[in-house]
Design a protein around this motif. Structure first.
Motif, PDB file in Angstrom:
ATOM      1  N   VAL A   1     112.591  86.085  41.975  1.00  0.00           N
ATOM      2  CA  VAL A   1     111.787  87.240  41.680  1.00  0.00           C
ATOM      3  C   VAL A   1     110.306  86.919  41.849  1.00  0.00           C
ATOM      4  N   TYR A   2     109.899  85.746  41.461  1.00  0.00           N
ATOM      5  CA  TYR A   2     108.475  85.405  41.518  1.00  0.00           C
ATOM      6  C   TYR A   2     108.090  84.651  42.790  1.00  0.00           C
ATOM      7  N   GLN A   3     109.065  84.213  43.577  1.00  0.00           N
ATOM      8  CA  GLN A   3     108.751  83.397  44.747  1.00  0.00           C
ATOM      9  C   GLN A   3     107.871  84.102  45.776  1.00  0.00           C
ATOM     10  N   PRO A   4     108.109  85.358  46.095  1.00  0.00           N
ATOM     11  CA  PRO A   4     107.215  85.993  47.081  1.00  0.00           C
ATOM     12  C   PRO A   4     105.767  86.046  46.608  1.00  0.00           C
ATOM     13  N   TRP A   5     105.574  86.315  45.314  1.00  0.00           N
ATOM     14  CA  TRP A   5     104.224  86.371  44.780  1.00  0.00           C
ATOM     15  C   TRP A   5     103.585  84.985  44.756  1.00  0.00           C
ATOM     16  N   ALA A   6     104.373  83.967  44.444  1.00  0.00           N
ATOM     17  CA  ALA A   6     103.847  82.598  44.451  1.00  0.00           C
ATOM     18  C   ALA A   6     103.453  82.198  45.866  1.00  0.00           C
ATOM     19  N   MET A   7     104.267  82.559  46.852  1.00  0.00           N
ATOM     20  CA  MET A   7     103.957  82.237  48.243  1.00  0.00           C
ATOM     21  C   MET A   7     102.674  82.940  48.682  1.00  0.00           C
ATOM     22  N   LYS A   8     102.520  84.190  48.293  1.00  0.00           N
ATOM     23  CA  LYS A   8     101.311  84.929  48.660  1.00  0.00           C
ATOM     24  C   LYS A   8     100.083  84.304  48.005  1.00  0.00           C
ATOM     25  N   PHE A   9     100.219  83.881  46.735  1.00  0.00           N
ATOM     26  CA  PHE A   9      99.103  83.273  46.015  1.00  0.00           C
ATOM     27  C   PHE A   9      98.730  81.907  46.598  1.00  0.00           C
ATOM     28  N   GLY A  11      99.642  80.585  49.684  1.00  0.00           N
ATOM     29  CA  GLY A  11      99.227  80.724  51.075  1.00  0.00           C
ATOM     30  C   GLY A  11      99.712  79.616  51.998  1.00  0.00           C
ATOM     31  N   ASP A  12     100.185  78.529  51.465  1.00  0.00           N
ATOM     32  CA  ASP A  12     100.637  77.401  52.291  1.00  0.00           C
ATOM     33  C   ASP A  12     102.123  77.172  52.023  1.00  0.00           C
ATOM     34  N   TRP A  13     102.945  77.204  53.035  1.00  0.00           N
ATOM     35  CA  TRP A  13     104.378  77.077  52.833  1.00  0.00           C
ATOM     36  C   TRP A  13     104.769  75.675  52.383  1.00  0.00           C
ATOM     37  N   LYS A  14     103.983  74.645  52.768  1.00  0.00           N
ATOM     38  CA  LYS A  14     104.328  73.280  52.352  1.00  0.00           C
ATOM     39  C   LYS A  14     104.113  73.106  50.847  1.00  0.00           C
ATOM     40  N   LEU A  15     103.004  73.594  50.343  1.00  0.00           N
ATOM     41  CA  LEU A  15     102.734  73.523  48.908  1.00  0.00           C
ATOM     42  C   LEU A  15     103.759  74.345  48.136  1.00  0.00           C
ATOM     43  N   PHE A  16     104.071  75.513  48.656  1.00  0.00           N
ATOM     44  CA  PHE A  16     105.092  76.365  48.048  1.00  0.00           C
ATOM     45  C   PHE A  16     106.433  75.635  47.977  1.00  0.00           C
ATOM     46  N   ASN A  17     106.795  74.970  49.048  1.00  0.00           N
ATOM     47  CA  ASN A  17     108.054  74.234  49.102  1.00  0.00           C
ATOM     48  C   ASN A  17     108.070  73.116  48.061  1.00  0.00           C
ATOM     49  N   TRP A  18     106.985  72.375  47.914  1.00  0.00           N
ATOM     50  CA  TRP A  18     106.925  71.302  46.919  1.00  0.00           C
ATOM     51  C   TRP A  18     107.016  71.844  45.504  1.00  0.00           C
ATOM     52  N   ILE A  19     106.366  72.950  45.240  1.00  0.00           N
ATOM     53  CA  ILE A  19     106.432  73.540  43.903  1.00  0.00           C
ATOM     54  C   ILE A  19     107.848  74.013  43.591  1.00  0.00           C
ATOM     55  N   MET A  20     108.495  74.656  44.530  1.00  0.00           N
ATOM     56  CA  MET A  20     109.866  75.125  44.303  1.00  0.00           C
ATOM     57  C   MET A  20     110.824  73.940  44.157  1.00  0.00           C
ATOM     58  N   PHE A  21     110.612  72.891  44.926  1.00  0.00           N
ATOM     59  CA  PHE A  21     111.476  71.719  44.846  1.00  0.00           C
ATOM     60  C   PHE A  21     111.254  70.954  43.542  1.00  0.00           C
ATOM     61  N   SER A  22     110.025  70.957  43.047  1.00  0.00           N
ATOM     62  CA  SER A  22     109.731  70.214  41.811  1.00  0.00           C
ATOM     63  C   SER A  22     110.447  70.815  40.608  1.00  0.00           C
ATOM     64  N   GLN A  23     110.842  72.078  40.699  1.00  0.00           N
ATOM     65  CA  GLN A  23     111.611  72.675  39.609  1.00  0.00           C
ATOM     66  C   GLN A  23     112.959  71.985  39.429  1.00  0.00           C
ATOM     67  N   MET A  24     113.448  71.386  40.467  1.00  0.00           N
ATOM     68  CA  MET A  24     114.712  70.662  40.376  1.00  0.00           C
ATOM     69  C   MET A  24     114.588  69.446  39.468  1.00  0.00           C
TER      70      MET A  24
END
Length: 100
Positions: A1-9, A11-24
């Protein structure tokens, strides 16, 4: 639900990927931080551990728990039918002394 907004905020897909992966990492770390459930410990007959967890929770919440509650938990664990009675802890948790 929040991922699209986080990606927009971000702006960089690599940083977004690291943040989403760090939740693991939470999946690996949280079981070592959170105590086991008192209900589960009682159902397994581990009264000492259950009472210790209850005391830690009471200390964190700055509440006094009467000794008869701890004794009731220990008695549940000592009964040979503790596995069946573990689901009936509501009278202990709804005690008027614990609600203050």
């Amino acid at each position: 639900v929040y991922q699209p907004w986080a990606m927009k905020f971000l702006g960089d897909w690599k940083l977004f990927n690291w943040i989403m992966f760090s939740q693991m990492a939470l999946i690996v770390v949280v079981p070592f931080i959170l105590p086991e459930s008192c209900r589960w410990l009682i159902s397994k007959g581990e009264g000492d551990k259950s009472v210790n967890v209850m005391k830690k929770i009471a200390k964190m919440n700055k509440k006094e728990v009467p000794d008869h509650v701890y004794e009731a938990v220990m008695q549940m664990c000592l009964n040979k039918n503790s596995r069946m009675r573990a689901c009936h802890l509501i009278p202990i948790w709804t005690s008027s002394e614990l609600q203050t």
